[in-house]
Each structure stands twice: as structure tokens, then as C-alpha cells.
Design a protein around this motif. Structure first.
Motif, PDB file in Angstrom:
ATOM      1  N   ASP A 149       0.847  -1.199   0.000  1.00 23.49           N
ATOM      2  CA  ASP A 149       0.000   0.000   0.000  1.00 23.49           C
ATOM      3  C   ASP A 149       0.882   1.249   0.000  1.00 23.49           C
ATOM      4  OD1 ASP A 149      -2.102  -1.735   0.160  1.00 23.49           O
ATOM      5  OD2 ASP A 149      -2.545  -1.366   2.264  1.00 23.49           O
ATOM      6  N   VAL A 150       1.977   1.186   0.770  1.00 25.78           N
ATOM      7  CA  VAL A 150       2.912   2.323   0.818  1.00 25.78           C
ATOM      8  C   VAL A 150       3.560   2.511  -0.552  1.00 25.78           C
ATOM      9  CG1 VAL A 150       4.999   3.242   1.910  1.00 25.78           C
ATOM     10  CG2 VAL A 150       3.336   1.965   3.283  1.00 25.78           C
ATOM     11  N   MET A 151       3.898   1.400  -1.178  1.00 26.51           N
ATOM     12  CA  MET A 151       4.535   1.486  -2.507  1.00 26.51           C
ATOM     13  C   MET A 151       3.608   2.182  -3.514  1.00 26.51           C
ATOM     14  SD  MET A 151       4.381  -0.134  -5.665  1.00 26.51           S
ATOM     15  CE  MET A 151       3.821  -1.817  -5.479  1.00 26.51           C
ATOM     16  N   ALA A 152       2.323   1.819  -3.489  1.00 24.81           N
ATOM     17  CA  ALA A 152       1.377   2.440  -4.434  1.00 24.81           C
ATOM     18  C   ALA A 152       1.273   3.948  -4.160  1.00 24.81           C
ATOM     19  CB  ALA A 152       0.005   1.779  -4.303  1.00 24.81           C
ATOM     20  N   LEU A 153       1.184   4.294  -2.878  1.00 21.14           N
ATOM     21  CA  LEU A 153       1.082   5.707  -2.523  1.00 21.14           C
ATOM     22  C   LEU A 153       2.368   6.454  -2.878  1.00 21.14           C
ATOM     23  CD1 LEU A 153      -0.556   7.951  -1.217  1.00 21.14           C
ATOM     24  CD2 LEU A 153       0.160   7.116   1.027  1.00 21.14           C
ATOM     25  N   GLN A 154       3.487   5.784  -2.697  1.00 26.16           N
ATOM     26  CA  GLN A 154       4.781   6.386  -3.046  1.00 26.16           C
ATOM     27  C   GLN A 154       4.799   6.804  -4.519  1.00 26.16           C
ATOM     28  OE1 GLN A 154       7.895   3.656  -4.117  1.00 26.16           O
ATOM     29  NE2 GLN A 154       9.292   4.568  -2.612  1.00 26.16           N
ATOM     30  N   VAL A 155       4.390   5.882  -5.395  1.00 26.01           N
ATOM     31  CA  VAL A 155       4.451   6.149  -6.840  1.00 26.01           C
ATOM     32  C   VAL A 155       3.450   7.255  -7.206  1.00 26.01           C
ATOM     33  CG1 VAL A 155       4.147   5.145  -9.139  1.00 26.01           C
ATOM     34  CG2 VAL A 155       5.273   3.816  -7.326  1.00 26.01           C
TER      35      VAL A 155
END
Ligand SMILES: C[S@@+](CC[C@H](N)C(=O)[O-])C[C@H]1O[C@@H](n2cnc3c(N)ncnc32)[C@H](O)[C@@H]1O
Length: 533
Positions: A149-155
Motif C-alpha cells: 500500500d505504501v509502494m502504491a502511494l509512493q508512486v
């Protein structure tokens, strides 16, 4: 021979961060068991932890777990009961209930204490109920994937996707894809993952719309910086903590952190130096900190407002004394204090670049501004402002592992006059389960951030006390207070070398330890002395 070496106690004791690292590259007392926590004067949100099997609330009609009511149902009832209280308050005050609809407020308004308590109860009980509904195995199986979830928000944050179309519009996925260099397929898959957390929505197939969460990400630059700092600096660094711990298990060095492994700076430079060379990243961290510290429970007013449990400086004001803010950034704490106290002189110390970039004049109130001076000072060198009344560290000690933190205190010693106060304003960890569940999770995460970036830590009262004791026997630990509603505590010690001298003399004369304050101070770290003060 005296147990206390007075010369060394009063000697000059500065050294650089690197010196400290070479000499003391070990964790000196972090694993000492802490004593059961005595009652703190005030704590923030006084909710009880909900993980306990026998759970009650402090409401008029407590939800109790009976033999016929499962814990899950008790939690569900509590959620319902506390949510109804929130709703009643919001209706009574003509305030909208929380929603992720695009035009909904991004935050709750400032709530009275009991409604804030209800909010925290709902958050804690909801989390616990969710875990129970997943089951123990499921909670671990799926919990470990939260980094995605953090990765998606990061991008999404990095590519500024939320800013690519107006809040009140919808956009087709292909139009959105055309507005970004992000690969179209990857945009679609990551935005749809983010939607599972309330960020964007898809009201009809391939039509993208904002939610209140994606809207605020587009509108709030500090939040954008917070997401950037967390997801692009802390997140990759956290993925290297295991490697750092396996390679350097003592985990105290500023240059052997998860951050250093992630960004190839092991044994080269600490995070602050890396950011010092990269203005964009440094600025992002600065804005991220503003987003955090301007938020609920961290406001400077908690320290300044004596009426609300803040720190009382009226005796320093009465004598026109001096307050030193070490690592005080642009001096915003001193500005607020100077507006309240009309006679205190303030010295703000920080690194040259920070001092140079401070606003001039420092504030719009000339009577306050003329009493605040900013000086460049490296707090790993000896304290240059002698004989001040208060030396203040806000958000400083938690950036350093024990050897460094002790050194910061030692560096004060040559400047201290008897009675000088040392005030630390930081989180102070309670025993597990004593904090409300949301705050506990937040503070323990912050502790993990400190480990990840700096091999540093949040501390308990016992650990703060030991810091002072390790720095010098002349520090008398006075304890910890926490203004109601605030997450940060006020940790205080006072400099009383006279007690140490008296104790040493008493020892030399072989006076029994039980004889008087001095001997007690010498043996137990000074409780008697603080009462005296
Ligand atoms: C986390 S910030 C805290 C700032 C401020 N006290 C507050 O409450 O927001 C740490 C501060 O320490 C300063 N700092 C870092 N290393 C320092 C050093 N060696 N000497 C003096 N200041 C330093 C930074 O520039 C920054 O302003």
C-alpha cells in the motif's frame, strides 16, 4: 579517595560526533529493565488499551464482556456506542460527519476531550476487531503486505497524480494516463490499489474521481512532503534495517543505519549530511516535519501555556534570566515564549545554514524579537552560552543513540551554573499498554523511524533518568510531566554540583550514608535533592 572526580565533573567535555562514535559505539543501557511506571502527572488521551480480554470503557453505560457476549461483540458495541457519541456531538454543533466524499473536510475539527476520547476508542477498537475478524494467521499473512500500500502511494505521490485533474472533475483513465510519464498500465494498477485505501475512486469503469483523501494529497504540500519523506526516504531505509542490524548489531552508529545501507553511505556520512548535500530532499524533510509537528498533539502551545500544563518560566522571567534553545531551528518556540514572558532573554542555537535562513526580524513583535538572538553552534561542541537558567532540547535527544545523547548533556557541563535547568521536550514512552492504542502505535512507529534513520530511539522515563546519570552525577533528575492532550513530555533535570561535592566530602570524612541529603543524592541519583529545589 573521593568517589567523585570533581575536576572531571566540572571539566570541559566537548567532542565531535565522530569521536563519540569511536569511543562509545555500543548501546549502554537500553536493555535495562524499566521499573513499573509510576503514575504520570497528566497523560494525553486517557483511554485504556483495548487488547485486554476484560474490557470496560469509562462511559456512562460501559460495554462489558459477559459469558454470553464475545469479545468481538463487545468491541462492536463499543464502536457503535462511541460512534454515536461522536455523531451526537457533530449534529449538535452542526458539523459534518467524516466522509471520504470529495468535498468532505480533511480533518476533524478540534474536539472536546471526551469526544476526542471516543474517536480514539473507535480507532483502537476497530483495529482490534479487524484483527480478530482476520484471525491470528490471517492478520499476519495479510498484515505483512502493508508495504505494498505504501509502494502504491509512493508512486502516486511521486508522479503527482492527484494534482493532474481538478477535485470536482472526473477523468477517464486514458486521459489521466496521457497526462503522466508513468506507464499507463502501471498507473491503472497502482491507482486501483490505492483506491482500496480510500485514495481516488472509480465511480464507473475507467472513470477516475477524487476522494477527500486524494484531494488533500493534491492540495496540501506539507502532506505531500510527508508522504514523500516517509515513502521515498524512510520506507527504503526500513527495508535495510535487518541488514544493518545483522552487520552492526550494537546499532548506535549514525553511519551504520538502515538509511545508510539503503543509500550507500555506510561509514561515510549520517543521514543529516546526506540531506545537507541535497536541498530538495532536505526541504522535503523540513516540510514533512512541519506536517507532523503542526498536527494534533504536537503544538508548541502545549509547552508554552502554563494553564494547560505547560512549562512555567515565571521565576526565570522575574530575574530576567536566559533560556537557550539547543537545535532550536528558526526559534519558533522562543518566539512564542518571548510573547508570553517579557523579561527572559532567549538564545537559539543551530547549525550555520539554519541560523542564516531564519526570518529577519525573527517575529513581528519588536519587544519579543529584540530579546531573541540566534547563534551558530554545533551541539557536539562545548556549550558556549554560560550561566543560562534553562537549556532546552526539543526533538533533539530522540535523534541520537545513548552514547551521543550522553555526550550532548556532557557538553553542557562547563557552562552550567548551580540550579540551571535542563529541559527535554520529546516523546516519553510509557510501559506497553499504558498509552491509548493509537498513540502507542504512533510513538512506537516513531521509535522505529529513529532506529531506521539514525540508530536512535524514543525513551522511557527510566532511560531519560539514566542518560542524565551517565552524563554526570551533578544532574538531579526531576521527573517527567505531560500536558493533557499532548503526545510530547517535558523531562527535566537540574544541575546541582554542590550536592555531589558535599557527598564526596562526606564520603571522605566517612560520614555514614544515611546522614543527610548529600549522601542520599550521591547514592540514588538525587531524589532528595529535587525535593529540596
Ligand atoms: C528535529 S529538528 C528539531 C528542531 C526544533 N528544536 C523543533 O522542535 O522543531 C533538529 C534540529 O537540530 C539541528 N541540528 C542538527 N545537528 C545539529 C548540530 N550538530 N548542532 C546544532 N544543531 C543541529 C537541525 O538543524 C534541526 O534544526
Amino acid at each position: 579517595m573521593s568517589k567523585f572526580k570533581l575536576a572531571s565533573l566540572l571539566s570541559r567535555s566537548s567532542s565531535s560526533a565522530t569521536d563519540v562514535e569511536k569511543k562509545l559505539n555500543r548501546r549502554s543501557f537500553s536493555f535495562s529493565p524499566s521499573k513499573p511506571k509510576k503514575e504520570v502527572e497528566t497523560v494525553s488521551i486517557d483511554t485504556k488499551p483495548t487488547m485486554a480480554a476484560t474490557e470496560t470503557t469509562e462511559t456512562e453505560a460501559p460495554v462489558t464482556e459477559t459469558s454470553s457476549t464475545s469479545h468481538m461483540v463487545a468491541l462492536a458495541r463499543k464502536i457503535s456506542q462511541e460512534t454515536e457519541k461522536i455523531e451526537a456531538y457533530m449534529k449538535e454543533n452542526k458539523l459534518p460527519m467524516p466522509s471520504f466524499d470529495v468535498d468532505a473536510p480533511a480533518d476533524f475539527p478540534k474536539l472536546p476531550e471526551e469526544i476526542l476520547r471516543s474517536r480514539y476508542e473507535v480507532m483502537s477498537a476497530t483495529k482490534e476487531l479487524g484483527l480478530l475478524a482476520q484471525g491470528p494467521r490471517g492478520s499476519i499473512r495479510w498484515g505483512v503486505q502493508q508495504f505494498l500500500d505504501v509502494m502504491a502511494l509512493q508512486v502516486i505521490n511521486h508522479y503527482g497524480i492527484a494534482k493532474l485533474f481538478p477535485a470536482d472533475a472526473t477523468i477517464t483513465l486514458s486521459e489521466l494516463q496521457a497526462k503522466t510519464s508513468l506507464d499507463p498500465i502501471n498507473l491503472a494498477r497502482l491507482i486501483r490499489l490505492a483506491m482500496t485505501n480510500g485514495i481516488f475512486r472509480e465511480p464507473s469503469p475507467n472513470m477516475i474521481a477524487h476522494t477527500a483523501a486524494s484531494r488533500v494529497l493534491a492540495e496540501d504540500g506539507d502532506l505531500e512532503a510527508w508522504v514523500g519523506f516517509n515513502s521515498e526516504d524512510i520506507f527504503p531505509a526500513s527495508a535495510h534495517v535487518l541488514q544493518a542490524l545483522k552487520t552492526y548489531p550494537e546499532a548506535t552508529s549514525l553511519t551504520r543505519t538502515g538509511f545508510c545501507f539503503a543509500f550507500d553511505t555506510v561509514d561515510k556520512e549520517p543521514m543529516f549530511a546526506t540531506f545537507g548535500k541535497d536541498p530538495i530532499r532536505a526541504r522535503r524533510m523540513g516540510r514533512a516535519m512541519m506536517s507532523l509537528t503542526g498536527g494534533e498533539g504536537y503544538e508548541v502551545s502545549y509547552f508554552v501555556n502554563v494553564e494547560g500544563g505547560g512549562y512555567d518560566l515565571s521565576s526565570v522571567d522575574a530575574t530576567g534570566g536566559t533560556f537557550v534553545d539547543i537545535g532550536g531551528s528558526h526559534g519558533f518556540v522562543c518566539v512564542d515564549l518571548a510573547k508570553r514572558y517579557k523579561n527572559i532573554k532567549f538564545v537559539v542555537q543551530d547549525l550555520p545554514k539554519t541560523v542564516d535562513s531564519a526570518p529577519k526580524p525573527i517575529c513581528d513583535d519588536p519587544q519579543a524579537a529584540e530579546r531573541i538572538s540566534l547563534i551558530a553552534h554545533d551541539f557536539f561542541a562545548e556549550q558556549p552560552t554560560k550561566d543560562a537558567d534553562v537549556y532546552y532540547f526539543r526533538w533533539i535527544m530522540h535523534n541520537y543513540s545513548t552514547p551521543y545523547a550522553i555526550q550532548l548533556l556532557k557538553n553542557l557541563v562547563p557552562a552550567l551554573k548551580p540550579g540551571a535547568r535542563i529541559v527535554i521536550n520529546d516523546h516519553c514512552l510509557l510501559e506497553p499498554g499504558q498509552e491509548n492504542a493509537f498513540d502507542e502505535s504512533l510513538m512506537r512507529r516513531m521509535d522505529a523511524v529513529m532506529l531506521t534513520l539514525l540508530n536512535a530511539q524514543e525513551r522511557t522515563e527510566a532511560e531519560f533518568k539514566e542518560l542524565f546519570k551517565a552524563a554526570s552525577d551533578g544532574f538531579v533528575f526531576k521527573g517527567v510531566r505531560r500536558p493533557k492532550g499532548c503526545r510530547m513530555s517535558i523531562i527535566e533535570a537540574v544541575w546541582r554540583p554542590d550536592l555531589v561535592i558535599a557527598a564526596a566530602e562526606a564520603k571522605e570524612e566517612e560520614v555514614p550514608k544515611t546522614n543527610g541529603v548529600a549522601a542520599e543524592a550521591a547514592t540514588n541519583g538525587t531524589t532528595a535533592a529535587s525535593k529540596d529545589d
